[in-house]
Design a protein around this motif. Sequence first.
Motif, PDB file in Angstrom:
ATOM      1  N   ALA A   1       0.821  -1.216   0.000  1.00 25.07           N
ATOM      2  CA  ALA A   1       0.000   0.000   0.000  1.00 25.07           C
ATOM      3  C   ALA A   1       0.850   1.259   0.000  1.00 25.07           C
ATOM      4  CB  ALA A   1      -0.930   0.007   1.218  1.00 25.07           C
ATOM      5  N   ASN A   2       0.361   2.254  -0.710  1.00 23.05           N
ATOM      6  CA  ASN A   2       0.859   3.625  -0.664  1.00 23.05           C
ATOM      7  C   ASN A   2      -0.104   4.446  -1.501  1.00 23.05           C
ATOM      8  OD1 ASN A   2       2.227   6.087  -0.781  1.00 23.05           O
ATOM      9  ND2 ASN A   2       4.229   5.104  -0.761  1.00 23.05           N
ATOM     10  N   GLN A   3      -0.790   5.394  -0.875  1.00 22.55           N
ATOM     11  CA  GLN A   3      -1.804   6.129  -1.620  1.00 22.55           C
ATOM     12  C   GLN A   3      -1.205   7.080  -2.644  1.00 22.55           C
ATOM     13  OE1 GLN A   3      -0.842   6.976   1.349  1.00 22.55           O
ATOM     14  NE2 GLN A   3      -1.088   9.150   1.778  1.00 22.55           N
TER      15      GLN A   3
ATOM     16  N   SER B   1      -5.078   4.883  -3.206  1.00 22.46           N
ATOM     17  CA  SER B   1      -6.023   5.677  -2.427  1.00 22.46           C
ATOM     18  C   SER B   1      -6.175   5.012  -1.065  1.00 22.46           C
ATOM     19  CB  SER B   1      -7.381   5.742  -3.126  1.00 22.46           C
ATOM     20  OG  SER B   1      -8.000   4.481  -3.116  1.00 22.46           O
ATOM     21  N   LEU B   2      -6.863   5.698  -0.154  1.00 18.47           N
ATOM     22  CA  LEU B   2      -7.082   5.133   1.172  1.00 18.47           C
ATOM     23  C   LEU B   2      -8.562   4.855   1.387  1.00 18.47           C
ATOM     24  CD1 LEU B   2      -4.622   7.356   3.259  1.00 18.47           C
ATOM     25  CD2 LEU B   2      -4.305   4.993   2.515  1.00 18.47           C
ATOM     26  N   GLY B   3      -9.227   4.350   0.344  1.00 19.48           N
ATOM     27  CA  GLY B   3     -10.655   4.080   0.407  1.00 19.48           C
ATOM     28  C   GLY B   3     -10.975   2.711   0.978  1.00 19.48           C
ATOM     29  N   LEU B   4     -12.197   2.269   0.716  1.00 21.51           N
ATOM     30  CA  LEU B   4     -12.715   1.040   1.305  1.00 21.51           C
ATOM     31  C   LEU B   4     -11.995  -0.205   0.794  1.00 21.51           C
ATOM     32  CD1 LEU B   4     -14.753   0.234   3.396  1.00 21.51           C
ATOM     33  CD2 LEU B   4     -16.536   0.250   1.641  1.00 21.51           C
ATOM     34  N   LEU B   5     -11.530  -0.183  -0.436  1.00 18.25           N
ATOM     35  CA  LEU B   5     -10.784  -1.337  -0.953  1.00 18.25           C
ATOM     36  C   LEU B   5      -9.472  -1.509  -0.187  1.00 18.25           C
ATOM     37  CD1 LEU B   5     -11.317  -0.996  -4.826  1.00 18.25           C
ATOM     38  CD2 LEU B   5     -12.332  -2.707  -3.296  1.00 18.25           C
ATOM     39  N   THR B   6      -8.769  -0.399   0.050  1.00 17.09           N
ATOM     40  CA  THR B   6      -7.515  -0.463   0.798  1.00 17.09           C
ATOM     41  C   THR B   6      -7.764  -0.887   2.239  1.00 17.09           C
ATOM     42  OG1 THR B   6      -6.514   1.221  -0.621  1.00 17.09           O
ATOM     43  CG2 THR B   6      -5.476   0.843   1.517  1.00 17.09           C
ATOM     44  N   VAL B   7      -8.839  -0.405   2.830  1.00 16.66           N
ATOM     45  CA  VAL B   7      -9.191  -0.825   4.191  1.00 16.66           C
ATOM     46  C   VAL B   7      -9.453  -2.323   4.224  1.00 16.66           C
ATOM     47  CG1 VAL B   7     -10.929  -0.640   6.018  1.00 16.66           C
ATOM     48  CG2 VAL B   7     -10.076   1.422   4.905  1.00 16.66           C
ATOM     49  N   ASN B   8     -10.166  -2.851   3.237  1.00 16.05           N
ATOM     50  CA  ASN B   8     -10.395  -4.297   3.151  1.00 16.05           C
ATOM     51  C   ASN B   8      -9.071  -5.052   3.095  1.00 16.05           C
ATOM     52  OD1 ASN B   8     -13.145  -5.943   2.478  1.00 16.05           O
ATOM     53  ND2 ASN B   8     -13.439  -3.741   2.225  1.00 16.05           N
ATOM     54  N   ALA B   9      -8.129  -4.524   2.327  1.00 17.28           N
ATOM     55  CA  ALA B   9      -6.820  -5.177   2.201  1.00 17.28           C
ATOM     56  C   ALA B   9      -6.089  -5.200   3.536  1.00 17.28           C
ATOM     57  CB  ALA B   9      -5.985  -4.462   1.151  1.00 17.28           C
TER      58      ALA B   9
ATOM     59  N   LEU C   1      -0.999   7.750   5.604  1.00 20.00           N
ATOM     60  CA  LEU C   1      -1.075   6.296   5.440  1.00 20.00           C
ATOM     61  C   LEU C   1      -0.839   5.593   6.778  1.00 20.00           C
ATOM     62  CD1 LEU C   1      -1.180   3.675   3.758  1.00 20.00           C
ATOM     63  CD2 LEU C   1       1.253   3.997   3.259  1.00 20.00           C
ATOM     64  N   LEU C   2       0.183   6.031   7.508  1.00 17.01           N
ATOM     65  CA  LEU C   2       0.485   5.413   8.799  1.00 17.01           C
ATOM     66  C   LEU C   2      -0.641   5.650   9.807  1.00 17.01           C
ATOM     67  CD1 LEU C   2       4.289   6.321   9.047  1.00 17.01           C
ATOM     68  CD2 LEU C   2       3.285   4.102   8.479  1.00 17.01           C
ATOM     69  N   SER C   3      -1.284   6.817   9.725  1.00 18.07           N
ATOM     70  CA  SER C   3      -2.424   7.095  10.610  1.00 18.07           C
ATOM     71  C   SER C   3      -3.584   6.160  10.306  1.00 18.07           C
ATOM     72  CB  SER C   3      -2.873   8.554  10.451  1.00 18.07           C
ATOM     73  OG  SER C   3      -1.864   9.435  10.877  1.00 18.07           O
ATOM     74  N   ASN C   4      -3.836   5.933   9.027  1.00 16.89           N
ATOM     75  CA  ASN C   4      -4.911   5.003   8.639  1.00 16.89           C
ATOM     76  C   ASN C   4      -4.613   3.581   9.090  1.00 16.89           C
ATOM     77  OD1 ASN C   4      -5.795   7.329   7.164  1.00 16.89           O
ATOM     78  ND2 ASN C   4      -6.927   5.975   5.820  1.00 16.89           N
ATOM     79  N   ILE C   5      -3.349   3.182   8.969  1.00 20.33           N
ATOM     80  CA  ILE C   5      -2.942   1.851   9.418  1.00 20.33           C
ATOM     81  C   ILE C   5      -3.181   1.722  10.926  1.00 20.33           C
ATOM     82  CG2 ILE C   5      -0.953   0.320   9.758  1.00 20.33           C
ATOM     83  CD1 ILE C   5       0.138   1.407   7.084  1.00 20.33           C
ATOM     84  N   GLU C   6      -2.852   2.787  11.659  1.00 16.07           N
ATOM     85  CA  GLU C   6      -3.060   2.780  13.111  1.00 16.07           C
ATOM     86  C   GLU C   6      -4.540   2.671  13.457  1.00 16.07           C
ATOM     87  OE1 GLU C   6      -2.010   5.622  16.937  1.00 16.07           O
ATOM     88  OE2 GLU C   6      -0.856   5.832  15.086  1.00 16.07           O
ATOM     89  N   LEU C   7      -5.395   3.359  12.692  1.00 17.13           N
ATOM     90  CA  LEU C   7      -6.840   3.267  12.929  1.00 17.13           C
ATOM     91  C   LEU C   7      -7.354   1.842  12.685  1.00 17.13           C
ATOM     92  CD1 LEU C   7      -8.135   6.596  11.337  1.00 17.13           C
ATOM     93  CD2 LEU C   7      -8.237   5.957  13.751  1.00 17.13           C
ATOM     94  N   VAL C   8      -6.855   1.222  11.615  1.00 16.13           N
ATOM     95  CA  VAL C   8      -7.248  -0.160  11.325  1.00 16.13           C
ATOM     96  C   VAL C   8      -6.770  -1.077  12.451  1.00 16.13           C
ATOM     97  CG1 VAL C   8      -6.912  -2.108   9.755  1.00 16.13           C
ATOM     98  CG2 VAL C   8      -7.331   0.172   8.827  1.00 16.13           C
TER      99      VAL C   8
ATOM    100  N   LEU D   1      -2.289  -6.321  12.579  1.00 13.98           N
ATOM    101  CA  LEU D   1      -1.651  -5.617  11.464  1.00 13.98           C
ATOM    102  C   LEU D   1      -0.404  -4.860  11.922  1.00 13.98           C
ATOM    103  CD1 LEU D   1      -2.069  -4.944   8.407  1.00 13.98           C
ATOM    104  CD2 LEU D   1      -3.182  -2.839   9.164  1.00 13.98           C
ATOM    105  N   SER D   2       0.660  -4.942  11.123  1.00 15.24           N
ATOM    106  CA  SER D   2       1.874  -4.174  11.408  1.00 15.24           C
ATOM    107  C   SER D   2       2.559  -3.788  10.104  1.00 15.24           C
ATOM    108  CB  SER D   2       2.843  -4.996  12.271  1.00 15.24           C
ATOM    109  OG  SER D   2       3.318  -6.113  11.545  1.00 15.24           O
ATOM    110  N   VAL D   3       3.294  -2.697  10.149  1.00 17.05           N
ATOM    111  CA  VAL D   3       4.132  -2.318   9.007  1.00 17.05           C
ATOM    112  C   VAL D   3       5.423  -3.108   9.146  1.00 17.05           C
ATOM    113  CG1 VAL D   3       5.324  -0.449   7.808  1.00 17.05           C
ATOM    114  CG2 VAL D   3       3.114  -0.012   8.886  1.00 17.05           C
ATOM    115  N   SER D   4       5.522  -4.193   8.403  1.00 16.49           N
ATOM    116  CA  SER D   4       6.657  -5.109   8.567  1.00 16.49           C
ATOM    117  C   SER D   4       7.801  -4.810   7.615  1.00 16.49           C
ATOM    118  CB  SER D   4       6.203  -6.552   8.353  1.00 16.49           C
ATOM    119  OG  SER D   4       5.826  -6.760   7.000  1.00 16.49           O
TER     120      SER D   4
END
Length: 308
Positions: free
Chosen positions: A50-52, A175-183, A207-214, A222-225
């Motif tokens: 991922a990267n928007q 993008s940071l939409g619903l498809l990316t959230v599903n991923a 992007l990192l903020s969205n990952i944190e919310l998920v 989930l982690s940024v590995s």
Amino acid sequence: MNPPPSDPAETGHELGWTPIAEEAVRAASVLHPKEGALPRPARRRVLTVANQKGGVGKTTSTVNLAAALAVHGLKTLVIDLDPQGNASTALDIDHRSGTPSIYEVLIGEVSLAEAAANSAQSPNLFCVPATIDLAGAEIELVSMANRETRLKEALSAEVLDQIGVDYVLIDCPPSLGLLTVNAMVAAQEVLIPIQCEYYALEGLGQLLSNIELVQQHLNRELSVSTILLTMYDGRTKLADQVTNEVRNHFGETVLKTVIPRSVKVSEAPGYGQTVLSYDPGSRGAMSYLDAAKELAERGANEKRSTSA
């Protein structure tokens, strides 16, 4: 320029070393490695790429890492979650409208196993394609039950066991939409490609903020590995500055291998190929192979640290 090998037989040419012979040797080492298959991970790894920010080498990295893992013995599945279908194109998978695709999987019409197609580039490489129908999926998903977990439900352990994969790489839209959230909900890990250019870190905070919310609300595992530096141009000081800045900030998360700018990497999708099949002796192919080795070794090290 590398010095010629001392033994002409190493190039397979009785006249000794030539640049073409050297590239042929490199190509043979990519397609037929002497050291054998890469190590299997401790557990099946599901990575969201991922990267928007567009144009950072996200899809290119997804398909070439997948191809490198597959060529070296690891069964790999690419989920093309981008409506543009570029990953499907690079893997030479049919993604015309009406083809069983990730869209039908998300709305529950077909199973993931039914939509997965084998790429001709390796018997270990599979892809669930994206068709143009996926373009409207985000709007349709809004009104559906469990809209953020549709992909996770499709990627059940039973289905992945049926396909028998070691790695799943999910190529997200820019993008940071619903498809990316599903991923992100479906994966355990996020792999972020970052280009070695001035605007590389722009938008990364979002992007990192969205990952944190998920992580907080939908997927605590989930982690940024992994972070992969792409489009490196050794002729510029800027590339080194960006590389150093990213390494200082993210530390060991950043792979040691850096992907250079490469004409061959850019050309390959136009022929329905990854760079490993298009020009396996090129710098781009060798770099993605090295990155895949790092990725696989990290998975194997996790197994050792767990058992210890």
